[in-house]
Design a protein around this motif. Structure first.
Motif, PDB file in Angstrom:
ATOM      1  N   ILE A   1       0.964  -1.060   0.124  1.00 36.62           N
ATOM      2  CA  ILE A   1      -0.079   0.042   0.088  1.00 36.62           C
ATOM      3  C   ILE A   1       1.120   1.274  -0.082  1.00 36.62           C
ATOM      4  CG2 ILE A   1      -1.495   1.462   1.347  1.00 36.62           C
ATOM      5  CD1 ILE A   1      -2.658  -0.988   2.250  1.00 36.62           C
ATOM      6  N   ARG A   2       0.673   2.099  -0.883  1.00 36.01           N
ATOM      7  CA  ARG A   2       1.416   3.422  -1.003  1.00 36.01           C
ATOM      8  C   ARG A   2       0.604   4.314  -0.209  1.00 36.01           C
ATOM      9  NH1 ARG A   2       5.571   1.527  -3.049  1.00 36.01           N
ATOM     10  NH2 ARG A   2       5.885   0.698  -5.179  1.00 36.01           N
ATOM     11  N   PRO A   3       1.387   5.503   0.366  1.00 33.49           N
ATOM     12  CA  PRO A   3       0.603   6.449   1.115  1.00 33.49           C
ATOM     13  C   PRO A   3      -0.354   7.090   0.389  1.00 33.49           C
ATOM     14  CG  PRO A   3       3.010   6.367   1.697  1.00 33.49           C
ATOM     15  CD  PRO A   3       2.968   5.559   0.544  1.00 33.49           C
ATOM     16  N   ARG A   4      -0.034   7.332  -0.715  1.00 37.77           N
ATOM     17  CA  ARG A   4      -1.179   7.869  -1.433  1.00 37.77           C
ATOM     18  C   ARG A   4      -2.535   7.231  -1.670  1.00 37.77           C
ATOM     19  NH1 ARG A   4      -0.693   5.542  -6.692  1.00 37.77           N
ATOM     20  NH2 ARG A   4       1.448   4.866  -7.236  1.00 37.77           N
ATOM     21  N   HIS A   5      -2.448   5.766  -1.402  1.00 31.46           N
ATOM     22  CA  HIS A   5      -3.647   5.068  -1.447  1.00 31.46           C
ATOM     23  C   HIS A   5      -4.655   5.400  -0.329  1.00 31.46           C
ATOM     24  CE1 HIS A   5      -1.277   1.964  -3.871  1.00 31.46           C
ATOM     25  NE2 HIS A   5      -1.810   2.967  -4.617  1.00 31.46           N
ATOM     26  N   ILE A   6      -4.076   5.977   0.703  1.00 33.15           N
ATOM     27  CA  ILE A   6      -4.980   6.138   1.880  1.00 33.15           C
ATOM     28  C   ILE A   6      -5.013   7.671   2.458  1.00 33.15           C
ATOM     29  CG2 ILE A   6      -4.788   3.755   2.585  1.00 33.15           C
ATOM     30  CD1 ILE A   6      -2.806   4.427   4.619  1.00 33.15           C
ATOM     31  N   GLU A   7      -3.967   8.651   2.012  1.00 33.62           N
ATOM     32  CA  GLU A   7      -3.843   9.436   2.574  1.00 33.62           C
ATOM     33  C   GLU A   7      -4.952  10.714   2.597  1.00 33.62           C
ATOM     34  OE1 GLU A   7      -0.568  11.606   0.548  1.00 33.62           O
ATOM     35  OE2 GLU A   7      -1.474  11.676  -1.177  1.00 33.62           O
ATOM     36  N   GLY A   8      -5.943  10.671   1.776  1.00 32.83           N
ATOM     37  CA  GLY A   8      -7.000  11.517   1.794  1.00 32.83           C
ATOM     38  C   GLY A   8      -8.221  11.080   2.756  1.00 32.83           C
ATOM     39  N   ALA A   9      -8.267   9.684   3.007  1.00 31.58           N
ATOM     40  CA  ALA A   9      -9.327   9.220   4.005  1.00 31.58           C
ATOM     41  C   ALA A   9      -8.700   9.432   5.307  1.00 31.58           C
ATOM     42  CB  ALA A   9      -9.672   7.928   3.805  1.00 31.58           C
ATOM     43  N   ALA A  10      -7.168   8.913   5.508  1.00 33.49           N
ATOM     44  CA  ALA A  10      -6.757   9.325   6.593  1.00 33.49           C
ATOM     45  C   ALA A  10      -6.651  10.548   7.151  1.00 33.49           C
ATOM     46  CB  ALA A  10      -5.047   8.442   6.596  1.00 33.49           C
ATOM     47  N   ASP A  11      -6.323  11.712   6.110  1.00 34.26           N
ATOM     48  CA  ASP A  11      -6.212  13.224   6.577  1.00 34.26           C
ATOM     49  C   ASP A  11      -7.755  13.546   6.953  1.00 34.26           C
ATOM     50  OD1 ASP A  11      -3.760  13.344   6.124  1.00 34.26           O
ATOM     51  OD2 ASP A  11      -4.108  14.255   4.010  1.00 34.26           O
ATOM     52  N   PHE A  12      -8.780  13.053   6.422  1.00 36.64           N
ATOM     53  CA  PHE A  12     -10.260  13.179   6.816  1.00 36.64           C
ATOM     54  C   PHE A  12     -10.208  12.836   8.388  1.00 36.64           C
ATOM     55  CE2 PHE A  12     -14.553  11.942   7.385  1.00 36.64           C
ATOM     56  CZ  PHE A  12     -15.271  13.144   7.290  1.00 36.64           C
ATOM     57  N   LEU A  13     -10.048  11.548   8.580  1.00 31.50           N
ATOM     58  CA  LEU A  13     -10.420  10.880   9.882  1.00 31.50           C
ATOM     59  C   LEU A  13      -9.461  11.819  10.948  1.00 31.50           C
ATOM     60  CD1 LEU A  13     -10.261   7.066   8.933  1.00 31.50           C
ATOM     61  CD2 LEU A  13     -12.049   8.593   9.498  1.00 31.50           C
ATOM     62  N   LEU A  14      -8.248  11.976  10.767  1.00 28.45           N
ATOM     63  CA  LEU A  14      -7.510  12.668  11.626  1.00 28.45           C
ATOM     64  C   LEU A  14      -7.959  14.191  11.993  1.00 28.45           C
ATOM     65  CD1 LEU A  14      -3.886  11.745  10.597  1.00 28.45           C
ATOM     66  CD2 LEU A  14      -5.017  11.100  12.685  1.00 28.45           C
ATOM     67  N   GLN A  15      -8.474  14.836  10.921  1.00 28.07           N
ATOM     68  CA  GLN A  15      -9.028  16.382  11.209  1.00 28.07           C
ATOM     69  C   GLN A  15     -10.317  16.248  11.886  1.00 28.07           C
ATOM     70  OE1 GLN A  15      -9.522  17.775   7.054  1.00 28.07           O
ATOM     71  NE2 GLN A  15      -7.041  17.954   6.937  1.00 28.07           N
ATOM     72  N   ASN A  16     -11.069  14.927  11.884  1.00 28.94           N
ATOM     73  CA  ASN A  16     -12.253  14.920  12.517  1.00 28.94           C
ATOM     74  C   ASN A  16     -12.233  13.964  13.810  1.00 28.94           C
ATOM     75  OD1 ASN A  16     -14.348  16.565  10.861  1.00 28.94           O
ATOM     76  ND2 ASN A  16     -13.255  15.173   9.208  1.00 28.94           N
ATOM     77  N   MET A  17     -11.092  13.875  14.373  1.00 30.02           N
ATOM     78  CA  MET A  17     -10.734  12.876  15.539  1.00 30.02           C
ATOM     79  C   MET A  17     -11.651  13.283  16.722  1.00 30.02           C
ATOM     80  SD  MET A  17      -7.332  11.674  17.046  1.00 30.02           S
ATOM     81  CE  MET A  17      -6.497  11.399  15.683  1.00 30.02           C
ATOM     82  N   ALA A  18     -11.965  14.504  16.765  1.00 28.06           N
ATOM     83  CA  ALA A  18     -12.734  15.017  18.005  1.00 28.06           C
ATOM     84  C   ALA A  18     -14.249  14.365  17.949  1.00 28.06           C
ATOM     85  CB  ALA A  18     -12.654  16.479  18.223  1.00 28.06           C
ATOM     86  N   PHE A  19     -14.609  14.341  16.893  1.00 32.20           N
ATOM     87  CA  PHE A  19     -16.007  13.712  16.844  1.00 32.20           C
ATOM     88  C   PHE A  19     -16.099  12.219  16.989  1.00 32.20           C
ATOM     89  CE2 PHE A  19     -18.986  11.330  13.905  1.00 32.20           C
ATOM     90  CZ  PHE A  19     -20.290  12.015  14.296  1.00 32.20           C
ATOM     91  N   PHE A  20     -14.957  11.400  16.807  1.00 36.10           N
ATOM     92  CA  PHE A  20     -15.099  10.164  17.300  1.00 36.10           C
ATOM     93  C   PHE A  20     -14.857  10.077  18.827  1.00 36.10           C
ATOM     94  CE2 PHE A  20     -13.498  10.062  13.071  1.00 36.10           C
ATOM     95  CZ  PHE A  20     -14.642   9.550  12.320  1.00 36.10           C
ATOM     96  N   CYS A  21     -14.507  10.964  19.548  1.00 35.26           N
ATOM     97  CA  CYS A  21     -14.381  10.732  21.091  1.00 35.26           C
ATOM     98  C   CYS A  21     -15.478  11.308  21.681  1.00 35.26           C
ATOM     99  CB  CYS A  21     -13.112  11.832  21.513  1.00 35.26           C
ATOM    100  SG  CYS A  21     -11.536  11.264  20.892  1.00 35.26           S
ATOM    101  N   LEU A  22     -16.546  11.692  21.080  1.00 35.86           N
ATOM    102  CA  LEU A  22     -17.872  12.011  21.741  1.00 35.86           C
ATOM    103  C   LEU A  22     -18.414  11.025  22.417  1.00 35.86           C
ATOM    104  CD1 LEU A  22     -19.504  14.710  19.255  1.00 35.86           C
ATOM    105  CD2 LEU A  22     -18.623  15.218  21.524  1.00 35.86           C
ATOM    106  N   PRO A  23     -18.742   9.940  21.918  1.00 35.90           N
ATOM    107  CA  PRO A  23     -19.312   8.916  22.615  1.00 35.90           C
ATOM    108  C   PRO A  23     -18.529   8.452  23.970  1.00 35.90           C
ATOM    109  CG  PRO A  23     -19.189   8.507  20.309  1.00 35.90           C
ATOM    110  CD  PRO A  23     -18.364   9.580  20.394  1.00 35.90           C
ATOM    111  N   LEU A  24     -17.271   8.533  23.754  1.00 31.10           N
ATOM    112  CA  LEU A  24     -16.610   8.411  25.228  1.00 31.10           C
ATOM    113  C   LEU A  24     -16.931   9.430  26.117  1.00 31.10           C
ATOM    114  CD1 LEU A  24     -14.311   6.798  26.876  1.00 31.10           C
ATOM    115  CD2 LEU A  24     -12.596   8.273  25.665  1.00 31.10           C
ATOM    116  N   GLY A  25     -16.749  10.677  25.841  1.00 32.63           N
ATOM    117  CA  GLY A  25     -17.285  11.483  26.645  1.00 32.63           C
ATOM    118  C   GLY A  25     -18.556  11.622  27.316  1.00 32.63           C
ATOM    119  N   LEU A  26     -19.620  11.225  26.443  1.00 29.84           N
ATOM    120  CA  LEU A  26     -20.937  11.042  26.942  1.00 29.84           C
ATOM    121  C   LEU A  26     -20.946   9.858  27.848  1.00 29.84           C
ATOM    122  CD1 LEU A  26     -22.599  11.935  23.384  1.00 29.84           C
ATOM    123  CD2 LEU A  26     -22.456  13.393  25.556  1.00 29.84           C
ATOM    124  N   SER A  27     -20.259   8.762  27.490  1.00 27.28           N
ATOM    125  CA  SER A  27     -20.327   7.837  28.463  1.00 27.28           C
ATOM    126  C   SER A  27     -19.796   8.264  30.033  1.00 27.28           C
ATOM    127  CB  SER A  27     -19.573   6.608  27.995  1.00 27.28           C
ATOM    128  OG  SER A  27     -20.109   6.162  26.742  1.00 27.28           O
TER     129      SER A  27
END
Length: 125
Positions: A47-73
């Motif tokens: 796998i080359r970095p260009r194969h995943i960099e767009g989706a990985a960048d999106f996930l990293l930029q929106n990481m706080a959104f994925f922590c919301l369930p933990l905070g609510l718990s």
């Protein structure tokens, strides 16, 4: 590669890590095995970095959104843990400081190794 294909590659690594975790009897977490698999695939060039960099960048930029369930718990169980809030806060501060120190030492070590390698390369040239 489109974002959906990139996300599919990341999810395939995650699913493979979960499957491997099940095969190992759950001794290692599937998410850790999935990341290790992704690292191996990146290091070997499958796998080359260009194969995943767009989706990985999106996930990293929106990481706080994925922590919301933990905070609510935590809010859901706050009544049970309110007597231990000071201890939990102390652990959070201590582990943050340890993580910062480990990161700083690692960066310092890597910089020293890179300087040494550059010195060896320039001596040979």
């Amino acid at each position: 590669m489109t974002y959906l294909k990139q996300l599919a590659v990341l999810l395939a690594c995650c699913a493979a890590g979960e499957a491997l975790s099940l095969l190992l009897g759950g001794r290692l977490p599937g998410n850790v095995l999935g990341l290790a698999l992704l690292l191996v695939l990146l290091l070997t060039g499958v796998i080359r970095p260009r194969h995943i960099e767009g989706a990985a960048d999106f996930l990293l930029q929106n990481m706080a959104f994925f922590c919301l369930p933990l905070g609510l718990s935590v809010l859901d169980i706050f009544d049970q843990i309110k007597g231990e809030v000071l201890a939990i806060f102390a652990v959070c501060v201590l582990t943050t400081l340890c993580t910062a120190a480990a990161t700083a030492l690692t960066v310092r070590l890597v910089c020293a190794v890179q300087r040494r390698m550059r010195g060896e390369v320039s001596d040979r040239a």
